[in-house]
Design a protein around this motif. Structure first.
Motif, PDB file in Angstrom:
ATOM      1  N   ALA A  58       0.815  -1.211   0.000  1.00 21.29           N
ATOM      2  CA  ALA A  58       0.000   0.000   0.000  1.00 21.29           C
ATOM      3  C   ALA A  58       0.849   1.260   0.000  1.00 21.29           C
ATOM      4  CB  ALA A  58      -0.936  -0.005   1.212  1.00 21.29           C
ATOM      5  N   ASP A  59       2.021   1.209   0.638  1.00 19.32           N
ATOM      6  CA  ASP A  59       2.900   2.375   0.730  1.00 19.32           C
ATOM      7  C   ASP A  59       3.844   2.507  -0.456  1.00 19.32           C
ATOM      8  OD1 ASP A  59       1.712   2.896   3.129  1.00 19.32           O
ATOM      9  OD2 ASP A  59       3.321   2.037   4.355  1.00 19.32           O
ATOM     10  N   GLY A  60       3.830   1.536  -1.371  1.00 20.71           N
ATOM     11  CA  GLY A  60       4.751   1.581  -2.502  1.00 20.71           C
ATOM     12  C   GLY A  60       6.190   1.369  -2.085  1.00 20.71           C
ATOM     13  N   SER A  61       6.411   0.470  -1.144  1.00 22.81           N
ATOM     14  CA  SER A  61       7.761   0.203  -0.632  1.00 22.81           C
ATOM     15  C   SER A  61       8.649  -0.376  -1.734  1.00 22.81           C
ATOM     16  CB  SER A  61       7.679  -0.763   0.551  1.00 22.81           C
ATOM     17  OG  SER A  61       8.955  -1.172   0.971  1.00 22.81           O
ATOM     18  N   GLY A  62       9.940  -0.131  -1.597  1.00 26.24           N
ATOM     19  CA  GLY A  62      10.888  -0.706  -2.542  1.00 26.24           C
ATOM     20  C   GLY A  62      11.119  -2.179  -2.330  1.00 26.24           C
ATOM     21  N   GLY A  63      10.729  -2.691  -1.156  1.00 24.85           N
ATOM     22  CA  GLY A  63      10.902  -4.105  -0.861  1.00 24.85           C
ATOM     23  C   GLY A  63      10.744  -4.369   0.620  1.00 24.85           C
ATOM     24  N   VAL A  64      10.505  -5.622   0.949  1.00 22.49           N
ATOM     25  CA  VAL A  64      10.374  -6.055   2.339  1.00 22.49           C
ATOM     26  C   VAL A  64      11.520  -7.012   2.647  1.00 22.49           C
ATOM     27  CG1 VAL A  64       8.970  -7.341   3.995  1.00 22.49           C
ATOM     28  CG2 VAL A  64       7.874  -5.801   2.356  1.00 22.49           C
ATOM     29  N   ILE A  65      12.236  -6.753   3.718  1.00 27.41           N
ATOM     30  CA  ILE A  65      13.356  -7.602   4.135  1.00 27.41           C
ATOM     31  C   ILE A  65      12.964  -8.312   5.423  1.00 27.41           C
ATOM     32  CG2 ILE A  65      15.791  -7.696   4.751  1.00 27.41           C
ATOM     33  CD1 ILE A  65      16.164  -5.017   3.329  1.00 27.41           C
ATOM     34  N   LEU A  66      12.929  -9.634   5.391  1.00 26.31           N
ATOM     35  CA  LEU A  66      12.668 -10.423   6.594  1.00 26.31           C
ATOM     36  C   LEU A  66      13.996 -10.668   7.306  1.00 26.31           C
ATOM     37  CD1 LEU A  66      10.233 -13.132   5.157  1.00 26.31           C
ATOM     38  CD2 LEU A  66       9.665 -10.890   6.112  1.00 26.31           C
ATOM     39  N   ARG A  67      14.102 -10.165   8.501  1.00 27.08           N
ATOM     40  CA  ARG A  67      15.295 -10.410   9.325  1.00 27.08           C
ATOM     41  C   ARG A  67      14.985 -11.601  10.219  1.00 27.08           C
ATOM     42  NH1 ARG A  67      18.195  -6.032  13.410  1.00 27.08           N
ATOM     43  NH2 ARG A  67      19.950  -7.363  14.008  1.00 27.08           N
ATOM     44  N   VAL A  68      15.580 -12.754   9.910  1.00 22.73           N
ATOM     45  CA  VAL A  68      15.105 -14.029  10.445  1.00 22.73           C
ATOM     46  C   VAL A  68      16.064 -14.605  11.482  1.00 22.73           C
ATOM     47  CG1 VAL A  68      14.413 -16.378   9.842  1.00 22.73           C
ATOM     48  CG2 VAL A  68      13.933 -14.491   8.264  1.00 22.73           C
ATOM     49  N   ASN A  69      15.481 -15.074  12.568  1.00 18.18           N
ATOM     50  CA  ASN A  69      16.172 -15.889  13.570  1.00 18.18           C
ATOM     51  C   ASN A  69      15.117 -16.773  14.206  1.00 18.18           C
ATOM     52  OD1 ASN A  69      17.819 -17.058  15.466  1.00 18.18           O
ATOM     53  ND2 ASN A  69      17.965 -15.245  16.769  1.00 18.18           N
ATOM     54  N   SER A  70      14.881 -17.941  13.612  1.00 18.03           N
ATOM     55  CA  SER A  70      13.780 -18.797  14.039  1.00 18.03           C
ATOM     56  C   SER A  70      14.123 -20.257  13.808  1.00 18.03           C
ATOM     57  CB  SER A  70      12.501 -18.434  13.279  1.00 18.03           C
ATOM     58  OG  SER A  70      11.463 -19.338  13.575  1.00 18.03           O
ATOM     59  N   SER A  71      13.713 -21.095  14.755  1.00 17.30           N
ATOM     60  CA  SER A  71      13.982 -22.529  14.642  1.00 17.30           C
ATOM     61  C   SER A  71      12.810 -23.300  14.061  1.00 17.30           C
ATOM     62  CB  SER A  71      14.325 -23.113  16.024  1.00 17.30           C
ATOM     63  OG  SER A  71      13.254 -22.912  16.935  1.00 17.30           O
ATOM     64  N   GLY A  72      11.739 -22.612  13.676  1.00 15.72           N
ATOM     65  CA  GLY A  72      10.625 -23.333  13.070  1.00 15.72           C
ATOM     66  C   GLY A  72       9.305 -22.605  13.264  1.00 15.72           C
ATOM     67  N   ASP A  73       8.223 -23.340  13.027  1.00 16.78           N
ATOM     68  CA  ASP A  73       6.889 -22.758  13.131  1.00 16.78           C
ATOM     69  C   ASP A  73       5.980 -23.678  13.931  1.00 16.78           C
ATOM     70  OD1 ASP A  73       4.755 -24.243  11.106  1.00 16.78           O
ATOM     71  OD2 ASP A  73       6.859 -24.497  10.509  1.00 16.78           O
ATOM     72  N   VAL A  74       4.874 -23.120  14.410  1.00 18.92           N
ATOM     73  CA  VAL A  74       3.883 -23.898  15.163  1.00 18.92           C
ATOM     74  C   VAL A  74       2.477 -23.578  14.649  1.00 18.92           C
ATOM     75  CG1 VAL A  74       5.258 -24.183  17.250  1.00 18.92           C
ATOM     76  CG2 VAL A  74       3.899 -22.107  16.959  1.00 18.92           C
ATOM     77  N   ILE A  75       2.372 -23.345  13.343  1.00 17.03           N
ATOM     78  CA  ILE A  75       1.094 -22.910  12.774  1.00 17.03           C
ATOM     79  C   ILE A  75       0.468 -23.954  11.860  1.00 17.03           C
ATOM     80  CG2 ILE A  75       1.565 -20.451  12.948  1.00 17.03           C
ATOM     81  CD1 ILE A  75       2.512 -20.450  10.079  1.00 17.03           C
ATOM     82  N   GLY A  76       1.143 -25.046  11.601  1.00 20.23           N
ATOM     83  CA  GLY A  76       0.577 -26.060  10.732  1.00 20.23           C
ATOM     84  C   GLY A  76       0.883 -25.796   9.270  1.00 20.23           C
ATOM     85  N   ASP A  77       0.834 -26.846   8.469  1.00 22.61           N
ATOM     86  CA  ASP A  77       1.219 -26.740   7.054  1.00 22.61           C
ATOM     87  C   ASP A  77       0.295 -25.823   6.266  1.00 22.61           C
ATOM     88  OD1 ASP A  77       3.246 -28.444   7.661  1.00 22.61           O
ATOM     89  OD2 ASP A  77       2.382 -30.205   6.675  1.00 22.61           O
ATOM     90  N   GLU A  78      -0.995 -25.872   6.542  1.00 22.16           N
ATOM     91  CA  GLU A  78      -1.949 -25.058   5.758  1.00 22.16           C
ATOM     92  C   GLU A  78      -1.691 -23.567   5.984  1.00 22.16           C
ATOM     93  OE1 GLU A  78      -6.798 -24.426   5.268  1.00 22.16           O
ATOM     94  OE2 GLU A  78      -5.997 -26.082   6.487  1.00 22.16           O
TER      95      GLU A  78
END
Length: 395
Positions: A58-78
């Motif tokens: 919506a803001d017309g950003s030049g890009g989104v950078i994910l700064r990641v430090n994670s060992s996994g997820d707990v949200i399920g495959d879907e």
């Protein structure tokens, strides 16, 4: 462009460099958004990633950078696939940088990183242990070619480049952002050596205060300890016959722990063992001495703690703190505190000497006598027993 030296870059939300060179750019430089992805990706963090991408579009950003430090997820495959689709179908480029040193991207989060337009790994960070691919149709060919070798192992920054998943070294987030498409920079020659500095502003985004708390509460160690501490404090408050600070704190901790256990992949039978453990300790707290129930409770506490989570483990420090802290507290500490709370003072009993009392029940060696209508523990100083209701004299 050749550089004599390249300094470590500091990215600011509104750097003066952008304002100092308005005349040199026909248009204002694009803003890049940095999103912090730290800890297990739960429902709160998944929603945050999607909202941040929508806001950047919506803001017309030049890009989104994910700064990641994670060992996994707990949200399920879907749900994980929905997040991957938001990254894959975004109208703005989405990039991922795994860092700083010591950070990691594993499990489903590693697959999300692979689904971005460009990725990089900092020095000392790790990427891999992806497990079975959840959304192979959304992953680039360069990743699918090497995916089998990353199912159960991780690689460092050099390994990512060797596998063709990254094209350059990115020891810091600044170096990574500097060479992204559309990210503007310039050469600063004001010092002894020319330095490349950013012109494009960078906007850092993180979870709100409340969402940040809820996200932290859903960590395995926090949920486990909060659940045990809350249950112990509630038991203590129950035996002290009141609603005080311990009860309020215990209720809050118990609710927080229960929320975290609901979010995390918790084994129901292991959680049931923790409940049995706390109830077992409660039985012997009432008696005042550790007996069979304390042994049963300790066994349930150990087994329930070791197998509480499915697919993830609690650190040994957390286990030691939880098991030893609760067992020692419930077996030794809490009975002592309750005895102190309700114990009859041992000072000032001289007034009873010589008074007549009545045996509350049959007494052989020790028992209870009634003195002026109040029960007192007493010891018999003769060999013959005393029958219930017999008068006795206190000496």
């Amino acid at each position: 462009m050749s550089l004599v030296a390249l300094a470590v870059l500091v990215l600011a939300a509104s750097p003066p460099a952008a304002e100092a060179h308005d005349g040199e750019h026909d248009l204002d430089p694009l803003v890049f958004d940095v999103i912090q992805v730290s800890g297990l990706v739960d429902r709160i963090l998944a929603d945050f990633i999607e909202r941040s991408i929508d806001s950047a579009e919506a803001d017309g950003s030049g890009g989104v950078i994910l700064r990641v430090n994670s060992s996994g997820d707990v949200i399920g495959d879907e749900r994980l696939r929905e997040v991957a689709e938001a990254i894959h179908d975004a109208d703005v480029p989405v990039y991922a940088w795994v860092g700083p040193s010591g950070a990691k991207a594993e499990g489903g989060v590693a697959q999300l990183v692979a689904a971005t337009d460009e990725m990089a790994v900092a020095v000392g960070a790790r990427f891999g242990k992806t497990g079975e691919l959840v959304f192979p149709d959304l992953l680039p060919e360069r990743y699918l070619d090497v995916a089998p070798g990353l199912v159960d192992r991780t690689v460092d920054e050099e390994g990512v480049i060797e596998l063709g998943l990254a094209t350059r070294d990115s020891p810091t987030l600044g170096f990574f952002a500097l060479d992204l498409p559309g990210f503007e920079s310039e050469i600063d020659t004001s010092g002894d050596e020319p330095v490349r500095v950013p012109v494009s502003p960078v906007r850092f985004t993180k979870l709100s205060l409340v969402n940040g708390w809820m996200h932290n509460f859903a960590s395995p160690a926090m949920a486990y300890l909060m659940f045990l501490i809350g249950a112990a404090l509630l038991i203590f408050e129950f035996y002290t016959a009141g609603v005080g600070i311990a009860g309020v704190v215990g209720a809050v901790c118990f609710i927080i722990g229960s929320y975290g256990l609901d979010v995390l992949p918790t084994r129901a039978w292991a959680l049931a063992l923790l409940v049995v453990a706390m109830l077992g300790y409660a039985v012997d707290v009432q008696v005042g001495v550790p007996r069979l129930w304390s042994a049963i409770a300790t066994a349930c506490l150990v087994i329930g703690s070791l197998f509480l989570y499915d697919g993830m483990a609690i650190s040994w420090i957390t286990l030691v703190a939880g098991i030893l802290g609760i067992s020692l507290g419930m077996i030794s500490g809490m009975p002592s505190m309750i005895r102190t709370r309700f114990g009859t003072p041992t000072i000032g009993r001289e007034w009873m000497v010589g008074k007549m009392a009545e045996a509350a029940h049959d007494i052989r060696k020790e028992g209870v006598v009634m003195v002026d209508g109040a029960p007192w523990r007493a010891r018999v100083n003769r060999t013959t027993p005393i029958a219930a209701g017999d008068p006795v004299r206190i000496v």
